[in-house]
Design a protein around this motif. Structure first.
Motif, PDB file in Angstrom:
ATOM      1  N   MET A   1       0.603  -1.300   0.055  1.00  0.00           N
ATOM      2  CA  MET A   1       0.434   0.341  -0.101  1.00  0.00           C
ATOM      3  C   MET A   1       1.178   1.340  -0.302  1.00  0.00           C
ATOM      4  SD  MET A   1      -2.669   1.096   2.836  1.00  0.00           S
ATOM      5  CE  MET A   1      -1.760   1.786   4.149  1.00  0.00           C
ATOM      6  N   ASN A   2       0.472   1.628  -0.587  1.00  0.00           N
ATOM      7  CA  ASN A   2       0.972   4.026  -0.419  1.00  0.00           C
ATOM      8  C   ASN A   2       0.417   4.924   0.150  1.00  0.00           C
ATOM      9  OD1 ASN A   2       3.740   2.249  -2.501  1.00  0.00           O
ATOM     10  ND2 ASN A   2       2.222   3.182  -4.242  1.00  0.00           N
ATOM     11  N   LEU A   3       0.875   5.739   0.391  1.00  0.00           N
ATOM     12  CA  LEU A   3       0.571   6.630   1.262  1.00  0.00           C
ATOM     13  C   LEU A   3       0.364   7.545  -0.399  1.00  0.00           C
ATOM     14  CD1 LEU A   3       1.187   7.132   4.726  1.00  0.00           C
ATOM     15  CD2 LEU A   3      -0.635   5.520   3.309  1.00  0.00           C
ATOM     16  N   LEU A   4      -0.378   8.915   0.391  1.00  0.00           N
ATOM     17  CA  LEU A   4      -0.710  10.311   0.019  1.00  0.00           C
ATOM     18  C   LEU A   4      -0.774  11.195   0.746  1.00  0.00           C
ATOM     19  CD1 LEU A   4      -0.693  12.305  -3.484  1.00  0.00           C
ATOM     20  CD2 LEU A   4      -2.896  12.360  -1.936  1.00  0.00           C
ATOM     21  N   TYR A   5       0.105  11.592   0.802  1.00  0.00           N
ATOM     22  CA  TYR A   5       0.448  13.441   1.622  1.00  0.00           C
ATOM     23  C   TYR A   5      -0.169  14.044   0.935  1.00  0.00           C
ATOM     24  CZ  TYR A   5       2.376  17.519   4.765  1.00  0.00           C
ATOM     25  OH  TYR A   5       2.354  18.341   5.816  1.00  0.00           O
ATOM     26  N   ALA A   6      -0.800  15.105   1.568  1.00  0.00           N
ATOM     27  CA  ALA A   6      -0.614  16.919   1.137  1.00  0.00           C
ATOM     28  C   ALA A   6      -0.724  17.959   1.674  1.00  0.00           C
ATOM     29  CB  ALA A   6      -1.695  16.293  -0.640  1.00  0.00           C
TER      30      ALA A   6
ATOM     31  N   HIS B   1       7.241   1.440   8.630  1.00  0.00           N
ATOM     32  CA  HIS B   1       6.261   0.536   8.842  1.00  0.00           C
ATOM     33  C   HIS B   1       6.679  -0.237   7.467  1.00  0.00           C
ATOM     34  CE1 HIS B   1       2.420   1.253  11.904  1.00  0.00           C
ATOM     35  NE2 HIS B   1       3.348   2.463  11.771  1.00  0.00           N
ATOM     36  N   ALA B   2       6.513  -1.519   7.471  1.00  0.00           N
ATOM     37  CA  ALA B   2       7.418  -2.252   5.680  1.00  0.00           C
ATOM     38  C   ALA B   2       5.355  -3.015   4.751  1.00  0.00           C
ATOM     39  CB  ALA B   2       7.388  -4.033   6.909  1.00  0.00           C
ATOM     40  N   ALA B   3       4.574  -1.950   5.832  1.00  0.00           N
ATOM     41  CA  ALA B   3       3.472  -2.562   5.218  1.00  0.00           C
ATOM     42  C   ALA B   3       3.491  -1.283   4.145  1.00  0.00           C
ATOM     43  CB  ALA B   3       2.165  -3.050   6.067  1.00  0.00           C
ATOM     44  N   ILE B   4       4.056  -0.354   4.272  1.00  0.00           N
ATOM     45  CA  ILE B   4       3.910   0.846   2.953  1.00  0.00           C
ATOM     46  C   ILE B   4       5.181   1.099   2.505  1.00  0.00           C
ATOM     47  CG2 ILE B   4       3.956   3.355   3.484  1.00  0.00           C
ATOM     48  CD1 ILE B   4       2.644   3.199   6.210  1.00  0.00           C
ATOM     49  N   GLY B   5       4.299   0.995   0.826  1.00  0.00           N
ATOM     50  CA  GLY B   5       5.232   1.165   0.571  1.00  0.00           C
ATOM     51  C   GLY B   5       5.949   2.608  -0.160  1.00  0.00           C
ATOM     52  N   LYS B   6       5.249   3.564  -0.951  1.00  0.00           N
ATOM     53  CA  LYS B   6       5.884   4.594  -0.696  1.00  0.00           C
ATOM     54  C   LYS B   6       4.346   5.605  -0.340  1.00  0.00           C
ATOM     55  CE  LYS B   6       8.118   4.102  -5.938  1.00  0.00           C
ATOM     56  NZ  LYS B   6       9.450   4.127  -4.724  1.00  0.00           N
TER      57      LYS B   6
ATOM     58  N   VAL C   1      -6.438   8.400 -10.199  1.00  0.00           N
ATOM     59  CA  VAL C   1      -5.267   8.818  -9.342  1.00  0.00           C
ATOM     60  C   VAL C   1      -4.638   7.929  -8.224  1.00  0.00           C
ATOM     61  CG1 VAL C   1      -3.865  10.220  -8.658  1.00  0.00           C
ATOM     62  CG2 VAL C   1      -5.326  11.055 -10.074  1.00  0.00           C
ATOM     63  N   LEU C   2      -5.916   7.930  -7.570  1.00  0.00           N
ATOM     64  CA  LEU C   2      -4.749   6.741  -6.387  1.00  0.00           C
ATOM     65  C   LEU C   2      -5.003   5.919  -6.069  1.00  0.00           C
ATOM     66  CD1 LEU C   2      -7.725   9.150  -3.841  1.00  0.00           C
ATOM     67  CD2 LEU C   2      -5.077   8.519  -3.525  1.00  0.00           C
ATOM     68  N   GLN C   3      -5.991   5.280  -7.507  1.00  0.00           N
ATOM     69  CA  GLN C   3      -6.143   3.548  -8.026  1.00  0.00           C
ATOM     70  C   GLN C   3      -4.850   3.384  -8.707  1.00  0.00           C
ATOM     71  OE1 GLN C   3      -9.438   2.292 -10.135  1.00  0.00           O
ATOM     72  NE2 GLN C   3      -8.802  -0.112  -8.948  1.00  0.00           N
TER      73      GLN C   3
ATOM     74  N   GLY D   1      -4.466   5.011   1.347  1.00  0.00           N
ATOM     75  CA  GLY D   1      -3.939   6.250   2.468  1.00  0.00           C
ATOM     76  C   GLY D   1      -3.873   7.380   2.408  1.00  0.00           C
ATOM     77  N   LEU D   2      -4.507   8.659   3.047  1.00  0.00           N
ATOM     78  CA  LEU D   2      -4.411   9.193   2.505  1.00  0.00           C
ATOM     79  C   LEU D   2      -4.684  10.763   3.686  1.00  0.00           C
ATOM     80  CD1 LEU D   2      -4.692  12.315   0.950  1.00  0.00           C
ATOM     81  CD2 LEU D   2      -7.765  11.642   1.054  1.00  0.00           C
ATOM     82  N   LEU D   3      -3.408  11.038   3.502  1.00  0.00           N
ATOM     83  CA  LEU D   3      -3.563  12.518   4.799  1.00  0.00           C
ATOM     84  C   LEU D   3      -3.037  13.457   4.329  1.00  0.00           C
ATOM     85  CD1 LEU D   3       0.051   9.799   5.673  1.00  0.00           C
ATOM     86  CD2 LEU D   3      -2.037  11.508   7.522  1.00  0.00           C
ATOM     87  N   TYR D   4      -4.423  13.824   5.002  1.00  0.00           N
ATOM     88  CA  TYR D   4      -4.935  15.708   4.323  1.00  0.00           C
ATOM     89  C   TYR D   4      -3.923  16.691   5.423  1.00  0.00           C
ATOM     90  CZ  TYR D   4      -5.543  18.996   0.792  1.00  0.00           C
ATOM     91  OH  TYR D   4      -5.474  19.508  -0.618  1.00  0.00           O
ATOM     92  N   ASN D   5      -3.170  18.042   5.187  1.00  0.00           N
ATOM     93  CA  ASN D   5      -2.517  18.232   6.239  1.00  0.00           C
ATOM     94  C   ASN D   5      -3.035  19.763   5.973  1.00  0.00           C
ATOM     95  OD1 ASN D   5       0.622  18.327   6.899  1.00  0.00           O
ATOM     96  ND2 ASN D   5      -1.109  19.850   9.055  1.00  0.00           N
ATOM     97  N   GLY D   6      -3.591  20.565   6.892  1.00  0.00           N
ATOM     98  CA  GLY D   6      -4.509  21.487   6.507  1.00  0.00           C
ATOM     99  C   GLY D   6      -5.329  22.138   7.883  1.00  0.00           C
ATOM    100  N   GLY D   7      -6.889  22.801   7.598  1.00  0.00           N
ATOM    101  CA  GLY D   7      -7.406  23.606   8.323  1.00  0.00           C
ATOM    102  C   GLY D   7      -8.912  22.644   8.692  1.00  0.00           C
ATOM    103  N   ASN D   8      -9.653  23.809   9.013  1.00  0.00           N
ATOM    104  CA  ASN D   8     -11.504  23.248   8.805  1.00  0.00           C
ATOM    105  C   ASN D   8     -11.974  23.428   7.383  1.00  0.00           C
ATOM    106  OD1 ASN D   8     -11.727  23.976  11.460  1.00  0.00           O
ATOM    107  ND2 ASN D   8     -11.603  26.638  10.582  1.00  0.00           N
TER     108      ASN D   8
END
Lengths: 413, 413
Positions: A1-6, A29-34, A92-94, A100-107
């Motif tokens: 599994m890969n993650l996306l951070y923004a 985490h070994a389970a996380i690829g890129k 794109v996710l596919q 996994g999506l990590l979105y770094n922001g406000g409200n």
């Protein structure tokens, strides 16, 4: 599994510390690829503008203000209004096998987490979406404080403390007033933070004007006169979004009355008022972007929290906690203790946490003892950032974007 | 013999380091009795408002921005015009057995040194007068640089570097411009110093506008457009005293054209122009007093020089060098070597050192390599100032003034 951070919304001195927390935690985490990072937030995901963070130096990220991957201001439309946007997003996710999506922001970013998580569930796409909080405004509900705020607060309180020394020294026989405008269109957290600069009633700032309290011109001017008569000078903090009794921003009123738009905000109007009504000499300062970019003077506590919510975001994601935000919980004021917990993004998205009345002094012109007690630990700790030739070293992303796999996307709207 | 020390003109992050240099050096001389400090410069001498510095903690002074004894803006009249002022001045000097005067200020303060030294000679009063340079503007002739400038320069270059990261991150599909206004009514030294923030042509600031070069609106806008087309954003430094081709400050022109006075200066006008003519999003910042009070981010080199000119002032005074200023002499750029020499105050008083054409790029829109070479060593070195609860500790004079010996004085003018 890969993650996306923004990264999304106005950047801060420590949003890159959250990025470092995410990347470092994922590497364990070994389970996380890129871990991919989108350029300019969600727009980079739609544009398929992605970086592979494998080569990123997270230690250097920690010392770099601004958003290393680029941010954006973009409200994700609802899927009902623009289904094509969601089709693209999941395509794109596919294509990058992102689970996994990590979105770094406000409200607004927490609203995005809710929307994307719901769409994934409807589509049966295996995605865990987690919000990582960030804002200098400190206005996210559900988190005791927001990473980014503490550093901006430390910078502004220090600036007011130093400018206070300057104005006090320059005070002659005539009164002198310094007005500092700070960010905060709807909330006065940053304005309130400058109150920490005063260790006694004689020290700057002598007045703090927040959007939570309607501006009372006469009461304000009377207080300025009082302070000047006592000390010879007066220092005032004004939140850019200061509003009059009718709830309209001071700047709008000034525009209507004078027929032009100023770039400076409420602070400039307040300074003008002091000159016109009281005849005192006055100076107006507006640090603007400087206050949210001051990486040379980060709060160590703030940076630690920014890193922690990033790292915790990965752990929550790996634990399958979908649609949550990693939030700071305060356990005690003195000594200051805190941990990171999960709150449902849906319960806090698009809300706006204002300064509570109890944190404001009874007269509405300063911060209460309770407010000081809340604010004080958030600016604690200094960090000696690495410098070359007298200036801070910054990490600048110079990797190319990933080669694209999909055709161009253009919103029909 | 006793000494008198006083601070004059706009204060800086390190003028108190010069005070510490004076007091420490004087304490080592058995021939020196007391060091008095006048409150608010020469006005304190005329008012007989004097502190005894015996109890001052000079180590704490080193970390405190602003003028601990108070400063003033006051041009000493000529003795021909106002002899009573000089009679009073020497009456106070005599009452406190003051045989040495150290005046810490800019060009106008060196003029005071000349006038007082001449009057003392005419009167046969045994006084040695020595100037100690200070100004964030860096515009004193005879000294390679001026204490106060290096710290303001370091603060502004750091601020531009950090804001540049912020603007770069926020850049979307439309152009974005950040304008930072800096002090400098007649000289562009502080504006020039921000050029150090850019370690490559892509980094902020991309344009630096100094009062030494007439503002060419079309050339400027063309350059902004060029930079935005290349990078997506542009960062501009504007000296408050920027002038048009006719030599008139931009702000005066704006006032005449629009019929109102802005508190913001040339930077606000330049930002407005970018919006009106190019349609780019723009932000305007003006750190105002923050830039000359930033004690939390002093240049170690600057503070060392500020201390050195204070200490050297005492040595020059004890060597009987009357009517001189302690000046910094540059011995080499790399490694940066300097010493302190005496220059005749009469030869430099009231002059104003502008940025030489050779320090400005050929197109007039940035700083040349020669300029960078001059500026670079002045911002070198960081200082970890002592902090409590996240904010710098400052030394605050809390001694009472000396009991007065003489009757009140009022200028007949």
């Amino acid at each position: 599994m890969n993650l996306l951070y923004a990264q999304s919304g106005g950047v801060t001195a420590v949003i890159n510390a959250s990025a470092a927390g995410v990347i470092d935690a994922a590497r364990k985490h070994a389970a996380i690829g890129k871990v991919f990072a989108a350029r300019h937030g969600i727009l980079g995901l739609l544009d398929e503008a992605l970086y592979d963070t494998a080569g990123v130096d997270t230690a250097a990220l920690l010392n770099t203000p601004g958003g290393a991957f680029g941010s954006c201001r973009f409200d994700l439309p609802s899927e009902a209004d623009e289904p094509a946007v969601y089709d693209r997003l999941f395509a794109v996710l596919q294509a990058y096998r992102i689970g996994g999506l990590l979105y770094n922001g406000g409200n607004g970013s927490m609203d995005l987490i809710v929307k994307v998580a719901e769409s994934a569930r409807r589509r049966g796409y295996p995605l865990i979406s987690v919000g990582v909080p960030k804002t200098v405004d400190n206005d996210i509900e559900g988190s005791d404080c927001c990473p980014g705020f503490g550093s901006a607060a430390k910078y502004l309180a220090t600036s007011m403390r130093e400018a206070g020394r300057d104005v006090a020294a320059m005070t002659g026989r005539s009164g002198r007033v310094f007005v500092m405008e700070v960010m905060g269109r709807n909330v006065g957290w940053l304005a309130a933070s400058t109150a920490l600069a005063a260790r006694s009633a004689d020290e700057a700032p002598h007045i703090v004007l927040m959007p939570e309290v309607a501006f009372d011109e006469e009461a304000f001017l009377a207080r300025v006169r009082q302070v000047v008569e006592r000390l010879g000078y007066c220092a005032v903090t004004v939140a850019e979004g200061l509003k009059g009794a009718d709830g309209r921003p001071l700047m709008e009123q000034a525009r209507d009355a004078r027929g032009y738009v100023q770039l400076g905000g409420a602070g400039e109007e307040v300074a003008r008022l002091i000159g016109e009504r009281l005849g005192y000499k006055h100076h107006y300062g507006n640090p603007d972007y400087l206050q949210r970019a001051a990486g040379h003077w980060m709060s160590a506590t703030d940076r630690e929290q920014a890193y922690a919510v990033g790292a915790a975001g990965v752990e929550l994601l790996m634990a399958g906690q979908d649609g949550v935000m990693a939030a700071i919980r305060r356990l005690s004021d003195q000594p200051y203790c805190w941990d990171v917990i999960a709150v449902q993004a849906a319960s806090i998205a698009n809300l706006e946490r204002r300064v509570p009345r109890a944190f404001i002094s009874d007269d509405g012109l300063h911060v209460s003892e309770l407010g000081r007690r809340y604010l004080l630990p958030l600016i604690a700790g200094e960090i000696a950032v690495p410098c070359t030739d007298g200036l801070p070293d910054h990490y600048i992303m110079d990797f190319p974007l990933m080669p694209r796999l999909l055709p161009d996307f253009r919103r029909s709207a």
